[in-house]
Design a protein around this motif. Structure first.
Motif, PDB file in Angstrom:
ATOM      1  N   VAL A   5      19.698 107.927  16.234  1.00 14.60           N
ATOM      2  CA  VAL A   5      18.804 106.799  16.063  1.00 14.60           C
ATOM      3  C   VAL A   5      18.353 106.798  14.606  1.00 14.60           C
ATOM      4  O   VAL A   5      17.857 107.799  14.101  1.00 14.60           O
ATOM      5  CB  VAL A   5      17.592 106.886  17.006  1.00 14.60           C
ATOM      6  CG1 VAL A   5      16.615 105.748  16.727  1.00 14.60           C
ATOM      7  CG2 VAL A   5      18.051 106.846  18.451  1.00 14.60           C
ATOM      8  N   ILE A   6      18.542 105.660  13.963  1.00 11.66           N
ATOM      9  CA  ILE A   6      18.171 105.508  12.558  1.00 11.66           C
ATOM     10  C   ILE A   6      16.973 104.576  12.465  1.00 11.66           C
ATOM     11  O   ILE A   6      16.992 103.475  13.010  1.00 11.66           O
ATOM     12  CB  ILE A   6      19.345 104.941  11.740  1.00 11.66           C
ATOM     13  CG1 ILE A   6      20.561 105.871  11.856  1.00 11.66           C
ATOM     14  CG2 ILE A   6      18.939 104.739  10.284  1.00 11.66           C
ATOM     15  CD1 ILE A   6      21.823 105.314  11.233  1.00 11.66           C
ATOM     16  N   SER A  52      28.891 110.513   9.477  1.00 13.00           N
ATOM     17  CA  SER A  52      27.683 111.296   9.734  1.00 13.00           C
ATOM     18  C   SER A  52      26.455 110.404   9.580  1.00 13.00           C
ATOM     19  O   SER A  52      26.520 109.352   8.933  1.00 13.00           O
ATOM     20  CB  SER A  52      27.591 112.451   8.737  1.00 13.00           C
ATOM     21  OG  SER A  52      27.356 111.946   7.434  1.00 13.00           O
ATOM     22  N   PRO A  53      25.336 110.818  10.150  1.00 14.63           N
ATOM     23  CA  PRO A  53      24.108 110.059   9.940  1.00 14.63           C
ATOM     24  C   PRO A  53      23.747 109.931   8.448  1.00 14.63           C
ATOM     25  O   PRO A  53      23.248 108.893   8.030  1.00 14.63           O
ATOM     26  CB  PRO A  53      23.056 110.870  10.705  1.00 14.63           C
ATOM     27  CG  PRO A  53      23.846 111.506  11.818  1.00 14.63           C
ATOM     28  CD  PRO A  53      25.157 111.866  11.164  1.00 14.63           C
ATOM     29  N   LEU A  54      24.038 110.946   7.668  1.00  9.06           N
ATOM     30  CA  LEU A  54      23.768 110.879   6.228  1.00  9.06           C
ATOM     31  C   LEU A  54      24.573 109.759   5.570  1.00  9.06           C
ATOM     32  O   LEU A  54      24.051 109.003   4.750  1.00  9.06           O
ATOM     33  CB  LEU A  54      24.071 112.222   5.566  1.00  9.06           C
ATOM     34  CG  LEU A  54      23.815 112.290   4.072  1.00  9.06           C
ATOM     35  CD1 LEU A  54      22.347 112.030   3.761  1.00  9.06           C
ATOM     36  CD2 LEU A  54      24.243 113.643   3.528  1.00  9.06           C
ATOM     37  N   ARG A  55      25.823 109.624   5.938  1.00  8.50           N
ATOM     38  CA  ARG A  55      26.653 108.547   5.390  1.00  8.50           C
ATOM     39  C   ARG A  55      26.123 107.180   5.826  1.00  8.50           C
ATOM     40  O   ARG A  55      26.111 106.219   5.066  1.00  8.50           O
ATOM     41  CB  ARG A  55      28.101 108.705   5.827  1.00  8.50           C
ATOM     42  CG  ARG A  55      28.995 107.586   5.262  1.00  8.50           C
ATOM     43  CD  ARG A  55      30.441 107.825   5.525  1.00  8.50           C
ATOM     44  NE  ARG A  55      30.888 108.851   4.604  1.00  8.50           N
ATOM     45  CZ  ARG A  55      31.937 109.637   4.799  1.00  8.50           C
ATOM     46  NH1 ARG A  55      32.647 109.509   5.891  1.00  8.50           N
ATOM     47  NH2 ARG A  55      32.278 110.542   3.921  1.00  8.50           N
ATOM     48  N   MET A  56      25.652 107.096   7.079  1.00  8.06           N
ATOM     49  CA  MET A  56      25.094 105.829   7.576  1.00  8.06           C
ATOM     50  C   MET A  56      23.848 105.428   6.792  1.00  8.06           C
ATOM     51  O   MET A  56      23.736 104.282   6.347  1.00  8.06           O
ATOM     52  CB  MET A  56      24.756 105.954   9.066  1.00  8.06           C
ATOM     53  CG  MET A  56      25.959 106.106   9.956  1.00  8.06           C
ATOM     54  SD  MET A  56      25.420 106.346  11.660  1.00  8.06           S
ATOM     55  CE  MET A  56      26.601 107.561  12.197  1.00  8.06           C
ATOM     56  N   THR A  57      22.931 106.374   6.626  1.00  2.00           N
ATOM     57  CA  THR A  57      21.703 106.043   5.906  1.00  2.00           C
ATOM     58  C   THR A  57      21.994 105.738   4.443  1.00  2.00           C
ATOM     59  O   THR A  57      21.371 104.848   3.862  1.00  2.00           O
ATOM     60  CB  THR A  57      20.646 107.160   6.026  1.00  2.00           C
ATOM     61  OG1 THR A  57      21.184 108.390   5.566  1.00  2.00           O
ATOM     62  CG2 THR A  57      20.170 107.298   7.464  1.00  2.00           C
ATOM     63  N   ALA A  58      22.961 106.427   3.845  1.00  2.94           N
ATOM     64  CA  ALA A  58      23.324 106.139   2.457  1.00  2.94           C
ATOM     65  C   ALA A  58      23.889 104.729   2.324  1.00  2.94           C
ATOM     66  O   ALA A  58      23.562 104.010   1.363  1.00  2.94           O
ATOM     67  CB  ALA A  58      24.332 107.173   1.946  1.00  2.94           C
ATOM     68  N   SER A  59      24.700 104.296   3.275  1.00  3.64           N
ATOM     69  CA  SER A  59      25.261 102.939   3.244  1.00  3.64           C
ATOM     70  C   SER A  59      24.167 101.892   3.404  1.00  3.64           C
ATOM     71  O   SER A  59      24.173 100.860   2.724  1.00  3.64           O
ATOM     72  CB  SER A  59      26.304 102.765   4.337  1.00  3.64           C
ATOM     73  OG  SER A  59      27.422 103.583   4.091  1.00  3.64           O
ATOM     74  N   SER A  70      15.293 110.433  12.351  1.00  4.85           N
ATOM     75  CA  SER A  70      14.209 111.316  12.771  1.00  4.85           C
ATOM     76  C   SER A  70      14.779 112.604  13.319  1.00  4.85           C
ATOM     77  O   SER A  70      15.779 112.591  14.038  1.00  4.85           O
ATOM     78  CB  SER A  70      13.354 110.661  13.850  1.00  4.85           C
ATOM     79  OG  SER A  70      12.706 109.530  13.345  1.00  4.85           O
ATOM     80  N   ALA A  71      14.135 113.720  12.988  1.00  7.66           N
ATOM     81  CA  ALA A  71      14.553 115.009  13.533  1.00  7.66           C
ATOM     82  C   ALA A  71      14.415 114.973  15.043  1.00  7.66           C
ATOM     83  O   ALA A  71      13.390 114.558  15.572  1.00  7.66           O
ATOM     84  CB  ALA A  71      13.706 116.121  12.949  1.00  7.66           C
ATOM     85  N   GLY A  72      15.461 115.341  15.734  1.00  8.36           N
ATOM     86  CA  GLY A  72      15.432 115.371  17.191  1.00  8.36           C
ATOM     87  C   GLY A  72      15.452 114.005  17.843  1.00  8.36           C
ATOM     88  O   GLY A  72      15.173 113.882  19.024  1.00  8.36           O
ATOM     89  N   ALA A  73      15.795 112.961  17.084  1.00 12.13           N
ATOM     90  CA  ALA A  73      15.805 111.608  17.653  1.00 12.13           C
ATOM     91  C   ALA A  73      16.916 111.481  18.673  1.00 12.13           C
ATOM     92  O   ALA A  73      18.020 111.947  18.463  1.00 12.13           O
ATOM     93  CB  ALA A  73      15.993 110.571  16.551  1.00 12.13           C
ATOM     94  N   ALA A  74      16.607 110.838  19.751  1.00 11.05           N
ATOM     95  CA  ALA A  74      17.598 110.568  20.790  1.00 11.05           C
ATOM     96  C   ALA A  74      17.697 109.067  20.973  1.00 11.05           C
ATOM     97  O   ALA A  74      16.754 108.334  20.714  1.00 11.05           O
ATOM     98  CB  ALA A  74      17.198 111.229  22.100  1.00 11.05           C
TER      99      ALA A  74
END
Length: 91
Positions: A5-6, A52-59, A70-74
């Motif tokens: 979850v972003i 990866s989530p990092l690539r998603m947030t960077a885009s 979020s840490a532990g986000a589901a």
């Protein structure tokens, strides 16, 4: 497959929700995106071997949408509940 979850800042209308959906779907390995405009969240199903989530947030940040995981986000149990913009959750 993994889910994350972003949290997305500056998602203000259905147009930005649609743009965010398209940005994420263009990434190799992203299989499904569900956006909640009301909660400013994107629930993403992806192949962890291809992205990866990092690539998603960077885009997203490169397109002007600051975001973080979020840490532990589901993933939400019912992504259609609440303020779904209707652009991605059709059925």
């Amino acid at each position: 497959m993994q889910n994350t979850v972003i949290n997305i800042d500056q998602m203000e209308d259905e147009g930005s929700a649609d743009t965010i959906t398209q940005i994420l779907l263009k990434l190799s390995g992203v299989e499904e995106v569900r956006v909640s405009l009301r909660d400013c969240l994107a629930s993403v199903q992806f192949d962890e071997n291809r992205t990866s989530p990092l690539r998603m947030t960077a885009s997203l940040e490169a397109a002007g949408y600051p975001s973080y995981v979020s840490a532990g986000a589901a993933a939400p149990q019912n992504p259609r509940a609440g303020g779904c913009c209707g652009g991605c959750c059709g059925g």
